[in-house]
Structure formats: C-alpha cells, structure tokens
Write a protein that holds these residues in place. Sequence first.
Motif, PDB file in Angstrom:
ATOM      1  N   LYS A 337       0.827  -1.215   0.000  1.00  0.00           N
ATOM      2  CA  LYS A 337       0.000   0.000   0.000  1.00  0.00           C
ATOM      3  C   LYS A 337       0.855   1.256   0.000  1.00  0.00           C
ATOM      4  N   PHE A 338       1.917   1.243   0.781  1.00  0.00           N
ATOM      5  CA  PHE A 338       2.776   2.419   0.873  1.00  0.00           C
ATOM      6  C   PHE A 338       3.352   2.771  -0.494  1.00  0.00           C
ATOM      7  N   GLY A 339       3.876   1.785  -1.204  1.00  0.00           N
ATOM      8  CA  GLY A 339       4.449   2.022  -2.521  1.00  0.00           C
ATOM      9  C   GLY A 339       3.397   2.470  -3.521  1.00  0.00           C
ATOM     10  N   ALA A 340       2.236   1.816  -3.495  1.00  0.00           N
ATOM     11  CA  ALA A 340       1.161   2.168  -4.415  1.00  0.00           C
ATOM     12  C   ALA A 340       0.692   3.604  -4.198  1.00  0.00           C
ATOM     13  N   LEU A 341       0.565   4.000  -2.940  1.00  0.00           N
ATOM     14  CA  LEU A 341       0.117   5.352  -2.621  1.00  0.00           C
ATOM     15  C   LEU A 341       1.155   6.404  -3.020  1.00  0.00           C
ATOM     16  N   LEU A 342       2.432   6.064  -2.866  1.00  0.00           N
ATOM     17  CA  LEU A 342       3.485   6.969  -3.320  1.00  0.00           C
ATOM     18  C   LEU A 342       3.350   7.254  -4.809  1.00  0.00           C
ATOM     19  N   VAL A 343       3.180   6.194  -5.587  1.00  0.00           N
ATOM     20  CA  VAL A 343       3.080   6.348  -7.039  1.00  0.00           C
ATOM     21  C   VAL A 343       1.834   7.145  -7.412  1.00  0.00           C
ATOM     22  N   ILE A 344       0.708   6.822  -6.785  1.00  0.00           N
ATOM     23  CA  ILE A 344      -0.538   7.532  -7.077  1.00  0.00           C
ATOM     24  C   ILE A 344      -0.394   9.019  -6.772  1.00  0.00           C
TER      25      ILE A 344
END
Length: 404
Positions: A337-344
């Motif tokens: 989730k952390f990585g996905a949210l960073l990209v978003i």
Amino acid sequence: MPERLSNGDSKIIRTNKKKSKGISKDDIFITGSMDIPFLALTIALLTIGLVMLFSATYPYAYYRYNHDSYYFFTRQFIFSAVGLVAMFVMSKINYKWLRVANVPLLIVTLLCLVIVLFYHTNIPGADGSSFKRFIPLPGGFTFQPSDLAKFSLILLFAAYISDYYGKMKKFKYGIVYPLGIIIIFCGLIFLEHHMSCTILMFLIGATMMWVGGSDWKLFALGVAVLVLVVFMVITFPDLLENYAGTRIKAWLDKDFEPTGSRWQTNNSLYAIGSGGFFGVGLGNSKQKYLYVSEPQNDFIFSIVCEELGFIGAAVIILLFGALVVRGFIIAARCHDKFGALLVIGIVAQIGIQVGFNIMVVTDTIPNTGIALPFFSYGGTAMMMLLFEIGVVLSVSRKASQKKI
C-alpha cells in the motif's frame, strides 16, 4: 522452566522483527528491471521540454541576461542532469526507506516553509505585495520550499494511510487528521502569496484521501463546500488577496486591463491561434519576442502550440496522459500500500499540474501560475520531479509486472 534461547534463535527473532516492519537493514538496494515504458515516457517529455525551453526563451534571455540566449537552457540542462542522476540513484534504492525519512523530511520541509516567510528573494507583485517563494542560495541560485512540500505531503499521506487504512472510514482518521495536515501545508504556502501551489497541495491531499478510503459521503460534502467557496470567490473576487482577486476579474472580463492583467493571457491566446493545425515551425514563434511575458515559466505551452501547432500540442498531452496512466498501472501492480500510494500521489501531482497549466494557458480558468512539468524553467521543481520519477521506478522494480 522456560528454555533459554540460543544465540542463533535470538538472531532469527531479531531478523524476523526487522522484516516484520517491511524492510531489513540489508535490503537497501533493489534488484530487478525498472518499468521501461514509464522511463521512456519520462525521457521523451524531458527531451522535448528542454528543446522547447530553448526555443521559447532565447529572445527573452538575450534581452534580459546580457545577450546570453542560452541562459535558461544552460541552467535547466544542469538541473536536469543532476535530477537524472538523482532519479537513477533513487530507482535503485528501496523506496521503503523513505518511510524512515518521513518524519525528518517533514520537519525540514516545515522549517523551510517558515524560513522562506522571513528570508526570501524580493519579488514584488503588481499590487505592491511581496511573493515569498524562494530562499536565496550562494551563486545566484534559489530554493523553492513548496516543491519539496509537494513530495513531503505525498510521502506523509502514503505512510499515514498505509498505517491507518482500516480506519480511514472513520471521521477522525479519514477526515479530521488528513484535513489537518492539508491545512497546515496549505496555510504556510498561502502565506507565501503562492495561491497556485496552495490549490495544488489541497488537490493532491484530497486525491490521496479519496484513494485512501475516506468516507465518500463526507468527501462529497467537502466537495460541495469547495464548490460553494469557488462560487463565492468568483462572484466576489475582492474576498481574496489583491493579486488573486485581480486575476479572477481579468478572467471574467476579457477587456480588463489589456496592457496589464490580461496582457500575458491575451498574447498566449494569440500564440495558440497563430499556430493553427501544424504550427509555424520550431523556432519560428513571434509571440516569444517579448509579447508572452517570461515565456520560460507557466505560459511556455502557448509557444509550444504556436510552433508545433495542434498536432504537436496533442502529442505532448498524450505523452503526459500515457505517463499518468502508466503510473497508475505500476501502482495497481504493487502489492504494498505504501508504494502504491506513493506512485498515485506522484502521478496525480503531475496530472493535476499539467491539466491546470493547460487550462490557464487557454484561458479556461484564471491565471494561477502553475508550472508545466518537464517544460517550465525551475531548478528545484525539475530536480524534485525527476527524483519523484525515480521513486516511481523504484516501486516498479518491486512490482510484479509482465514483460512488454
């Protein structure tokens, strides 16, 4: 009696504890291939941006900086080179380490946002106010804290939402705390007389709240309040500071101060109209000859439209769209989730900036002064943007992707 643990068992427990936090001290660098389409789109936009920056600015640079037509291009090329190094280095570093740097970066960012209010370059506004946006550095360079604040906000929200994802439906965790964070950032940037970045920061935070799972009913209520505020501001522009209210008046009344507040926008429209379908040709713009004020900044896209025409402008818009879409694909393939949210957060920032910049240049919305990523001149902005691209590439190494 309980058995004592051996040294080997103690090491295993310590290792498991470190891994339970999602990262170990030995997991500094990432192996695996980065997302090539995202990298290719970045390089394409950066290359086109540098070419168009030189084409759009050499007359103004010659006039303004002691006959040095390469002034903006040379500096932007250096900023881009430094940014590319940061991008490739960051793409090899495990993005999860950013979580460790979250609090220190937040403290540094807030300090810089406070310092710039008291120690800044003197940029007077048309109404006599002072824009407090840049901290002067040795060698004639400047640092813009708001560019750091964009990434700091994204990082803070990514860490917060990934920790409290299961509680984001609750009013306290999904609305109160995130909104408080947004207000702090936006409040400090608003004090800089930087309305465009204040709006951008709010939209970035709101986007991450929505993606993070904030209650849609409360979110819809917030949107309704925002629409009401926008309506009030447009109806009564004097509610805002002088420079912001004047820009709204100039947007509503096309005859308002044609040699003042409407000058830049009017000449931007002349440039776009002159470009037609195929453009007048690279380097052949007439509006860049001191008609479009400071063409190196947020109105550079009007020169792009004049020289490359509708076809060239459409291709650039499609490249930006493909970059954003590819970023969302990387986020969707990320299991963290952390990585996905960073990209978003990063691709949302790029998408919002591009959309707002084009709407300003075409007089669809009032002049907000939002820069065009990869194109507009700015050292802090370019280096931070490429660093953020490196973060996306780092996440892409971790995501399980099909080969293309």
